[in-house]
Design a protein around this motif. Structure first.
Motif, PDB file in Angstrom:
ATOM      1  N   ASN A 199       0.754  -1.236  -0.086  1.00  0.00           N
ATOM      2  CA  ASN A 199      -0.094  -0.131  -0.055  1.00  0.00           C
ATOM      3  C   ASN A 199       0.900   1.004  -0.050  1.00  0.00           C
ATOM      4  O   ASN A 199       0.538   2.325  -0.766  1.00  0.00           O
ATOM      5  CB  ASN A 199      -0.910  -0.270   1.123  1.00  0.00           C
ATOM      6  N   ILE A 200       2.054   1.118   0.654  1.00  0.00           N
ATOM      7  CA  ILE A 200       2.841   2.472   0.466  1.00  0.00           C
ATOM      8  C   ILE A 200       3.372   2.665  -0.655  1.00  0.00           C
ATOM      9  O   ILE A 200       3.474   3.600  -1.302  1.00  0.00           O
ATOM     10  CB  ILE A 200       4.146   2.251   1.791  1.00  0.00           C
ATOM     11  N   SER A 201       3.957   1.530  -1.460  1.00  0.00           N
ATOM     12  CA  SER A 201       4.315   1.526  -2.686  1.00  0.00           C
ATOM     13  C   SER A 201       3.297   2.192  -3.806  1.00  0.00           C
ATOM     14  O   SER A 201       3.436   2.974  -4.730  1.00  0.00           O
ATOM     15  CB  SER A 201       4.444   0.187  -3.273  1.00  0.00           C
ATOM     16  N   ARG A 202       1.830   1.962  -3.440  1.00  0.00           N
ATOM     17  CA  ARG A 202       0.946   2.387  -4.536  1.00  0.00           C
ATOM     18  C   ARG A 202       0.994   4.151  -3.864  1.00  0.00           C
ATOM     19  O   ARG A 202       0.649   4.531  -5.033  1.00  0.00           O
ATOM     20  CB  ARG A 202      -0.378   1.805  -4.079  1.00  0.00           C
ATOM     21  N   ILE A 203       0.974   4.213  -2.850  1.00  0.00           N
ATOM     22  CA  ILE A 203       1.115   5.854  -2.599  1.00  0.00           C
ATOM     23  C   ILE A 203       2.227   6.533  -3.224  1.00  0.00           C
ATOM     24  O   ILE A 203       2.039   7.740  -3.873  1.00  0.00           O
ATOM     25  CB  ILE A 203       1.168   6.015  -0.963  1.00  0.00           C
ATOM     26  N   ARG A 204       3.202   5.868  -3.101  1.00  0.00           N
ATOM     27  CA  ARG A 204       4.518   6.444  -3.786  1.00  0.00           C
ATOM     28  C   ARG A 204       4.099   6.684  -5.410  1.00  0.00           C
ATOM     29  O   ARG A 204       4.380   7.823  -6.024  1.00  0.00           O
ATOM     30  CB  ARG A 204       5.699   5.419  -3.839  1.00  0.00           C
ATOM     31  N   LYS A 205       3.608   5.574  -6.056  1.00  0.00           N
ATOM     32  CA  LYS A 205       3.168   5.904  -7.358  1.00  0.00           C
ATOM     33  C   LYS A 205       2.144   7.053  -7.517  1.00  0.00           C
ATOM     34  O   LYS A 205       2.103   7.454  -8.760  1.00  0.00           O
ATOM     35  CB  LYS A 205       2.650   4.574  -7.965  1.00  0.00           C
ATOM     36  N   ARG A 206       1.162   6.800  -6.730  1.00  0.00           N
ATOM     37  CA  ARG A 206       0.212   8.290  -6.845  1.00  0.00           C
ATOM     38  C   ARG A 206       0.859   9.458  -6.889  1.00  0.00           C
ATOM     39  O   ARG A 206       0.740  10.574  -7.446  1.00  0.00           O
ATOM     40  CB  ARG A 206      -0.986   7.975  -5.539  1.00  0.00           C
ATOM     41  N   LEU A 207       1.902   9.507  -6.087  1.00  0.00           N
ATOM     42  CA  LEU A 207       2.674  10.854  -5.738  1.00  0.00           C
ATOM     43  C   LEU A 207       3.481  11.171  -7.105  1.00  0.00           C
ATOM     44  O   LEU A 207       3.414  12.277  -7.405  1.00  0.00           O
ATOM     45  CB  LEU A 207       3.375  10.938  -4.567  1.00  0.00           C
ATOM     46  N   GLN A 208       3.929   9.972  -7.512  1.00  0.00           N
ATOM     47  CA  GLN A 208       4.995  10.255  -8.685  1.00  0.00           C
ATOM     48  C   GLN A 208       3.752  10.730  -9.877  1.00  0.00           C
ATOM     49  O   GLN A 208       4.244  11.389 -10.739  1.00  0.00           O
ATOM     50  CB  GLN A 208       5.629   9.063  -9.282  1.00  0.00           C
ATOM     51  N   ASN A 209       2.597  10.185 -10.046  1.00  0.00           N
ATOM     52  CA  ASN A 209       1.796  10.769 -10.987  1.00  0.00           C
ATOM     53  C   ASN A 209       1.383  12.241 -10.854  1.00  0.00           C
ATOM     54  O   ASN A 209       1.020  12.890 -11.661  1.00  0.00           O
ATOM     55  CB  ASN A 209       0.298  10.146 -10.840  1.00  0.00           C
ATOM     56  N   LEU A 210       1.599  12.687  -9.676  1.00  0.00           N
ATOM     57  CA  LEU A 210       1.337  14.265  -9.420  1.00  0.00           C
ATOM     58  C   LEU A 210       2.852  15.061  -9.586  1.00  0.00           C
ATOM     59  O   LEU A 210       2.883  16.114  -9.527  1.00  0.00           O
ATOM     60  CB  LEU A 210       1.133  14.426  -8.051  1.00  0.00           C
TER      61      LEU A 210
END
Length: 230
Positions: A199-210
């Motif tokens: 789940n932390i990895s998913r948030i990292r990807k979300r932030l990368q998308n921003l």
């Protein structure tokens, strides 16, 4: 305002009569046609309430209910011929607000629709000021599960929202793994070791998308912290 109703029902005779009945009360109604693209239709139509059957092609209604709940709090009412207590429990556990068994009176369905719309958007809706969690331009809106950075926005899941909210609130402190696990899962004894990491990895990807690279730092043996790289 015309509220929008989204019907996910594979029995054409039932969905057609439902639409005709609901239309009479001034609502806008869309019936799902492609049951492999329920979420595509949901995102395009952006309904105010969903009527959902349990028995559907490909994936059942419980699956689609959980998918909707990952990004929206709109009222969801199940309409199903399956009348067992367990089915109703599964519906509510999946995030539904109500459960109507077939055969049903259409007047009851209309009354339920009106009731849930009042509670969600009308006179009975809670008057709460929207919360905003912010760290130097990165904003999170918990009520709508929306991340915003430099005019870019994206919707995240409820679980991701809980994680990012605590990481932002605790910034610049480290947040322990145990603390995050307790906030998301009731019984951490039954959580696999890598679940939080995923789940932390998913948030990292979300932030990368921003446009934020390295937004979350892993502190070995301690937990995680928001890493302000922007």
């Amino acid at each position: 305002m015309k509220y929008k109703i989204y019907i996910v029902e594979d029995d054409v005779s039932i969905s057609t009569v439902l639409k005709e009945c609901i239309d009479k009360y001034g609502f806008q109604v869309v019936i799902v046609e492609d049951f492999e693209k329920v979420m595509d239709g949901f995102n395009e139509y952006n309904p105010d309430l969903v009527l959902l059957d349990v028995n559907l092609p490909k994936f059942d209604g419980f699956y689609w209910c959980r998918k909707i709940r990952q990004q929206s709090k709109v009222p969801i009412i199940f309409i199903s011929a399956r009348d067992s207590g367990m089915d109703q429990v599964m519906a509510l556990e999946s995030g539904a607000d109500d459960y109507i068994t077939k055969p049903f009176y259409y007047d009851v369905v209309i009354a339920k629709i009106k009731s849930h719309l009042r509670r969600a958007f009308g006179d009975y809706a809670p008057k709460i000021e929207e919360r905003i969690v912010e760290v130097d331009g990165l904003r999170f809106y918990p009520e709508r599960l929306e991340l915003e950075f430099k005019e870019q926005k994206l919707i995240i899941t409820k679980r991701e929202g809980i994680l990012i909210e605590y990481l932002m609130k605790k910034y610049p402190k480290v947040v322990s793994r145990d603390f995050l696990l307790e906030k998301i899962w009731d019984d951490i004894e039954f959580v696999e070791e890598n679940t939080l990491s995923v789940n932390i990895s998913r948030i990292r990807k979300r932030l990368q998308n921003l446009g934020i690279d390295g937004g979350i730092e892993t502190i070995r043996g301690a937990g995680y912290k928001l890493n302000k790289t922007w």
